[in-house]
Every structure is written in C-alpha cells, then in structure tokens.
Design a protein around this motif. Structure first.
Motif, PDB file in Angstrom:
ATOM      1  N   VAL A   1       0.835  -1.200   0.000  1.00 42.04           N
ATOM      2  CA  VAL A   1       0.000   0.000   0.000  1.00 42.04           C
ATOM      3  C   VAL A   1       0.876   1.258   0.000  1.00 42.04           C
ATOM      4  CG1 VAL A   1      -1.742   1.304   1.290  1.00 42.04           C
ATOM      5  CG2 VAL A   1      -1.866  -1.205   1.196  1.00 42.04           C
TER       6      VAL A   1
ATOM      7  N   ASN B   1      -6.513   5.249   2.092  1.00 39.72           N
ATOM      8  CA  ASN B   1      -5.857   4.402   1.090  1.00 39.72           C
ATOM      9  C   ASN B   1      -6.509   3.043   0.883  1.00 39.72           C
ATOM     10  OD1 ASN B   1      -3.082   5.608   0.042  1.00 39.72           O
ATOM     11  ND2 ASN B   1      -3.352   6.281   2.167  1.00 39.72           N
ATOM     12  N   VAL B   2      -7.088   2.470   1.923  1.00 38.16           N
ATOM     13  CA  VAL B   2      -7.637   1.115   1.785  1.00 38.16           C
ATOM     14  C   VAL B   2      -9.091   0.998   2.212  1.00 38.16           C
ATOM     15  CG1 VAL B   2      -5.349   0.124   2.112  1.00 38.16           C
ATOM     16  CG2 VAL B   2      -6.892   0.283   4.067  1.00 38.16           C
TER      17      VAL B   2
END
Length: 244
Positions: free
Chosen positions: A80, A138-139
């Motif tokens: 990531v 981000n996730v």
C-alpha cells in the motif's frame, strides 16, 4: 502437471469455499496455503517437478488474497505504501526508538527472532488518528487490533521463512527503527506476489512498509554476524470486504 485453466479453476473454488467458512476455518485454510507457498519458496519441494512446483506456488499465492477480498485486489504486490510515512512524526519515531531499546532485555524469542508485545508507547501510537486517517484514505475502513510488536534481529542467523501473517496483522505497518549492517552481508525483506518478480526491500531507519501481510507471502532473510535490526509492527484489519 496442472494446466493454467485447472489452476485458475482451483483458485476460484477455494475462493468460493472461503465464503462458507467461519473466520477460524478461513484462518486455517489461509495457514495451509501459506505453508504450501512457503515450502516451495524455501526449497522444500525439490522432489517434485519444476512445473508442478510453479503450479502449486501460483495456486497458493493467487488463492490467499481471494480468501479475503476487500481492498487487496487494488494492490497486486500487497504493498500500500513504502517510504517515509507521513503518519509518523519525528517525535513518534524518537519515542518508538527509545522504547524499543529499553524493551530489548525482556524480549522473548519467537521462532527465529525476538519480540516484545504491547509496549505502551507503541500501542498508543498504533491507535493514533493520523495513522487511521491515512489507512482509511488508502484502503477503506479499518479497525485497529491494538497489536503493536517490537521485533529484534540482532544475532547471526535470525530471520523469518516465507509466510503470511494472522488476522491481527492482516494490514501491517512495519517501521524500521535501526538497521546496523555488517560488512559480511545484509538481511532484507522479500515479498513474493503472484506472477511477479520477488520484491526486495531495504527499509532505512524511519521508513515504513504498509502491506497486506495476510495475503502476500513474505520473509526476512537471515542476519549475519555484527548485524542488528530493530523494527516496530502495528496490526490492523480492513472492513467491508466480501469475505470479511
């Protein structure tokens, strides 16, 4: 040797199977796939043909992220973020460095490295809003597991064979606090994403790796004489995946 079509079909069957499993059963299946991939990568399957080894490795590696779905498919290497993380300040890093040094005398050996779990500064920083905002951006939605470990590789021969992590560290922030290298060599972190070259990483002090540690096989190669490594690892779970 299994054909590409047969291997792909097996991956899909394992993925479908995982939707009918409990969390504990899925964790056991993930462990078996991890052991299979790790065994091939570690060279423990030399008695079977190269083609069959490659097929077995590919099936295991492709199946691991399929068991968990969620945001993982956006990150084919499992990575990531890699580098100097905006989620840890200089003050955070200094506090972690100081605490990890003080904790070393009570570290306990776990397999081929030393660990201290639940140190207060590390746990507090792992719960910081800055980290949670970065991960969510981000996730997607995440939940902290309150798992924070200091890891020590400071004797010759320490390391970790290829594996995947348990649910507590499904999404892992791994931060290097110190790596004192030796003239005789240098331990490295290696990720083994499916259908790609292995990713060799050398974190510098203060740098972090954010990755899906439960679905990409990874290892730390063995340390040599006069080499010392200190890291801190924070564990999180992602939310909202089809299997989670």
């Amino acid at each position: 040797m299994a054909s590409a079509e047969e291997a792909s079909a097996l991956v899909q069957r394992l993925s479908q199977l995982s939707t009918d499993l409990t969390a504990a059963e899925r964790e056991n299946l993930k462990f078996l796939l991890s052991m299979a991939a790790g065994g091939v990568l570690s060279g423990h399957a030399q008695k079977i043909s190269e083609g069959l080894r490659e097929s077995a490795l590919g099936t295991a590696q492709h199946s691991l992220p399929k068991l968990l779905a969620g945001a993982r498919e956006k990150f084919p290497t499992g990575i990531v973020f890699y580098g100097r993380g905006p989620f840890l300040s200089d003050e955070d890093l200094a506090a972690l460095d100081q605490e990890s040094r003080g904790c070393r005398p009570r570290a306990e050996r776990f397999l081929d490295h030393y660990v201290v779990s639940g140190a207060p500064v590390a746990r507090e920083i792992s719960l910081s809003p800055t980290i949670q905002e970065f991960l969510t951006e981000n996730v997607g939605s995440i939940t902290p597991t309150r798992r924070a470990n200091y890891l020590y590789y400071d004797e010759p021969g320490l390391g970790i064979d290829p594996h995947v992590d348990k649910d507590e560290f499904s999404l892992n922030i791994l931060t290097m606090l110190e790596h004192r290298a030796s003239n005789q060599g240098r331990s490295e972190l290696i990720l083994h994403p499916p259908d790609q070259e292995a990713v060799h990483l050398h974190l510098k002090a203060g740098e972090s790796l954010v990755f899906f540690a439960d679905s990409v096989t990874h290892q730390r190669t063995r340390t040599v004489a006069d080499e010392e490594i200190r890291l801190v690892s924070f564990g999180y779970r992602t939310l909202g995946g089809t299997h989670e």
